[in-house]
Design a protein around this motif. Structure first.
Motif, mmCIF file in Angstrom:
data_model
loop_
_atom_site.group_PDB
_atom_site.id
_atom_site.type_symbol
_atom_site.label_atom_id
_atom_site.label_comp_id
_atom_site.label_asym_id
_atom_site.label_seq_id
_atom_site.Cartn_x
_atom_site.Cartn_y
_atom_site.Cartn_z
ATOM 1 N N LYS A 1 -53.982 -3.767 -81.204
ATOM 2 C CA LYS A 1 -52.659 -3.253 -80.850
ATOM 3 C C LYS A 1 -51.572 -4.321 -80.813
ATOM 4 O O LYS A 1 -50.385 -4.009 -80.837
ATOM 5 N N ASN B 1 -51.086 0.383 -83.038
ATOM 6 C CA ASN B 1 -50.052 1.245 -82.458
ATOM 7 C C ASN B 1 -49.387 2.162 -83.491
ATOM 8 O O ASN B 1 -48.473 2.913 -83.145
ATOM 9 N N TYR B 2 -49.830 2.092 -84.736
ATOM 10 C CA TYR B 2 -49.218 2.925 -85.781
ATOM 11 C C TYR B 2 -49.586 4.389 -85.593
ATOM 12 O O TYR B 2 -50.755 4.736 -85.391
ATOM 13 N N SER B 3 -48.616 5.264 -85.713
ATOM 14 C CA SER B 3 -48.910 6.686 -85.852
ATOM 15 C C SER B 3 -49.386 6.921 -87.286
ATOM 16 O O SER B 3 -49.253 6.049 -88.152
ATOM 17 N N GLU B 4 -49.914 8.113 -87.529
ATOM 18 C CA GLU B 4 -50.377 8.401 -88.885
ATOM 19 C C GLU B 4 -49.212 8.375 -89.878
ATOM 20 O O GLU B 4 -49.356 7.908 -91.015
ATOM 21 N N GLN B 5 -48.052 8.853 -89.473
ATOM 22 C CA GLN B 5 -46.897 8.833 -90.359
ATOM 23 C C GLN B 5 -46.452 7.397 -90.644
ATOM 24 O O GLN B 5 -46.093 7.057 -91.777
ATOM 25 N N GLN B 6 -46.470 6.546 -89.624
ATOM 26 C CA GLN B 6 -46.095 5.149 -89.822
ATOM 27 C C GLN B 6 -47.089 4.444 -90.745
ATOM 28 O O GLN B 6 -46.702 3.630 -91.584
ATOM 29 N N SER C 1 -48.852 5.925 -93.084
ATOM 30 C CA SER C 1 -48.576 6.449 -94.415
ATOM 31 C C SER C 1 -47.348 5.788 -95.039
ATOM 32 O O SER C 1 -47.347 5.436 -96.218
ATOM 33 N N PRO D 1 -43.148 0.125 -89.308
ATOM 34 C CA PRO D 1 -42.531 0.915 -88.236
ATOM 35 C C PRO D 1 -41.198 0.361 -87.754
ATOM 36 O O PRO D 1 -40.329 1.135 -87.323
ATOM 37 N N HIS E 1 -55.056 10.746 -94.701
ATOM 38 C CA HIS E 1 -55.553 11.077 -93.359
ATOM 39 C C HIS E 1 -56.905 10.419 -93.118
ATOM 40 O O HIS E 1 -57.144 9.831 -92.053
ATOM 41 N N TYR F 1 -56.509 6.736 -92.526
ATOM 42 C CA TYR F 1 -55.964 6.464 -91.190
ATOM 43 C C TYR F 1 -57.061 6.538 -90.129
ATOM 44 O O TYR F 1 -57.183 5.653 -89.271
ATOM 45 N N MET G 1 -58.346 3.290 -87.925
ATOM 46 C CA MET G 1 -58.132 3.339 -86.472
ATOM 47 C C MET G 1 -59.436 3.418 -85.684
ATOM 48 O O MET G 1 -59.523 2.888 -84.566
#
Length: 418
Positions: free
Chosen positions: A76, A82-87, A89, A98, A121, A124, A128
């Motif tokens: 982290k 700390n990345y979201s899936e959208q970040q 991608s 990000p 997906h 990711y 993670m």
């Protein structure tokens, strides 16, 4: 009371089944993501020997300067935890972090833009939950001005990238289209095998343009065209990608890490799909008409060992034991020199580098032996290497320009203790 207890028990049981199903789905996604990471060759650029997997720090030499790969473990603080899936991608497919910072296209996001949502997906979930976090802090990339101004990549991306998803080839088989998807997206083969424009951009990003996979240049090596590969059968393409060798060639240069970390881990079906797609492309004429009389004349002269030029003598003394007077080598062991791409390349840098530094084939599951060619940098001077390389490029059926000792000297400077 009994009914209430029964309902509670059933709810607990259903919850247990749901948790188990979720765990099984997650495990499958992690396994799929791990395989996709192999297709994308993430390991090769984001792992340094002696460090954790995907901890970054690999020095990537470019025309702009040295670019260091980042830590892509789920740590982290130093990684992407700390990345979201959208970040995630956006970083992979658009080269945008990000915080809005722009990646350099040493990260092949112009090709990764075609990765499907489902594959993104799975990747990711794998990075993670399937990768061990590492607190390794790679060196910061610090390019000179104006390349240090990452905001300028916004305009580069506008001019040279596309957010168009992968487009199947109309009328092509399912196998060809599977190969096209791998090559054009995760495989990012075009990042090395497609010619670059003035902006250091890939001139084409898919098979809709004849320049796609038509060959390029990387670190002073000519990178061959992959369109059609007329001298190789589909099985020879599969063998090369799976083991780093076939009956005609052996891997060298940057392609060695691709074989080692990526293609040797692919399924037979995916390798066959890639081979089918590359043969489908066509458009790559044979290297040259095979000159049987010229090949036979070279073979006869080397066999007689009389009246040899210095280049021919150097070949007999240093190369003949493995590549033979025929220049054909040994199938699956020592590569052909007659009509070989690296031998007939416009830029002889790859051939010179191989003579000086040698080469070693990777160890793979299907071919665990690590056959090695010794380097001759300490044995031969620049003039001798030039004469040897010139003979190889003009002997047998080959017909490439001569090599100068100045060209050898320039390559020798790049060896860095190899």
């Amino acid at each position: 009371m009994k009914l209430k207890s029964l309902l509670i028990a059933n709810a607990v049981l259903l919850g247990s089944f749901a948790l188990q199903a979720h765990a099984e789905d997650e495990a499958q996604l992690i396994k799929q993501g791990e395989y996709l990471s192999r297709l994308g060759d993430c390991m090769a650029c984001h792992t340094v020997s002696g460090k954790g997997d995907y901890a970054g720090g690999l020095a990537i030499e470019s025309n702009l300067g040295t670019i260091y790969s980042t830590n892509i473990t789920p740590d982290k603080e130093h990684g992407i935890g700390n990345y979201s899936e959208q970040q995630f991608s956006d970083a992979v497919r658009k080269g945008v972090l990000p915080n809005g910072a722009r990646l350099y296209p040493a990260m092949p996001y112009p090709d990764y833009a075609k990765i499907s949502d489902a594959d993104m997906h799975a990747l990711y979930v794998y990075f993670m939950k399937g990768v061990k976090p590492s607190s390794e802090q790679p060196p910061e990339t610090d390019l000179s001005f104006p390349f240090s101004q990452r905001w300028g990549m916004r305009f580069w991306n506008w001019a040279f990238t596309s957010d168009k998803p992968f487009q199947p080839i109309g009328g092509a088989s399912e196998e060809v289209n599977r190969g096209a998807y791998i090559v054009e997206s995760l495989g990012h083969c075009g990042s090395c095998h497609t010619p670059r424009g003035l902006g250091m951009n890939e001139k084409a990003l898919d098979s809709g343009d004849d320049q796609f996979l038509a060959g390029g240049s990387l670190n002073n090596w000519d990178v061959p065209s992959l369109r059609g590969l007329p001298r190789w059968s589909e099985q020879e393409i599969v063998d090369y990608l799976q083991t780093g060798r076939n009956d005609k060639a052996a891997v060298g240069g940057e392609m060695k890490s691709v074989i080692e970390h990526s293609s040797s881990h692919m399924t037979d079906a995916d390798l066959k799909a890639i081979a089918s797609y590359l043969k489908f492309l066509g458009g790559n004429p044979a290297l040259q008409a095979y000159d049987v009389k010229k090949q036979q004349a070279t073979e006869a002269k080397l066999t007689a060992a009389k009246g040899l030029s210095e280049g021919e003598r150097l070949y007999i003394d240093n190369c003949g034991a493995c590549h033979f007077v025929t220049g054909k080598g040994a199938p699956g062991i020592f590569p052909e020199l007659d009509q070989a791409t690296i031998v007939n390349a416009r830029d002889p840098g790859g051939l010179i580098h191989t003579i000086l530094a040698g080469a070693q084939q990777p160890s793979t599951e299907k071919a665990p032996s690590t056959l090695a060619m010794p380097g001759f940098a300490k044995r031969l001077d620049d003039d001798q290497v030039a004469k040897l390389a010139t003979f190889i490029r003009q002997g047998w059926s080959n017909n490439a320009p001569a090599v100068t000792k100045d060209q050898v000297a320039e390559v020798r400077k790049t060896l860095k203790g190899e």
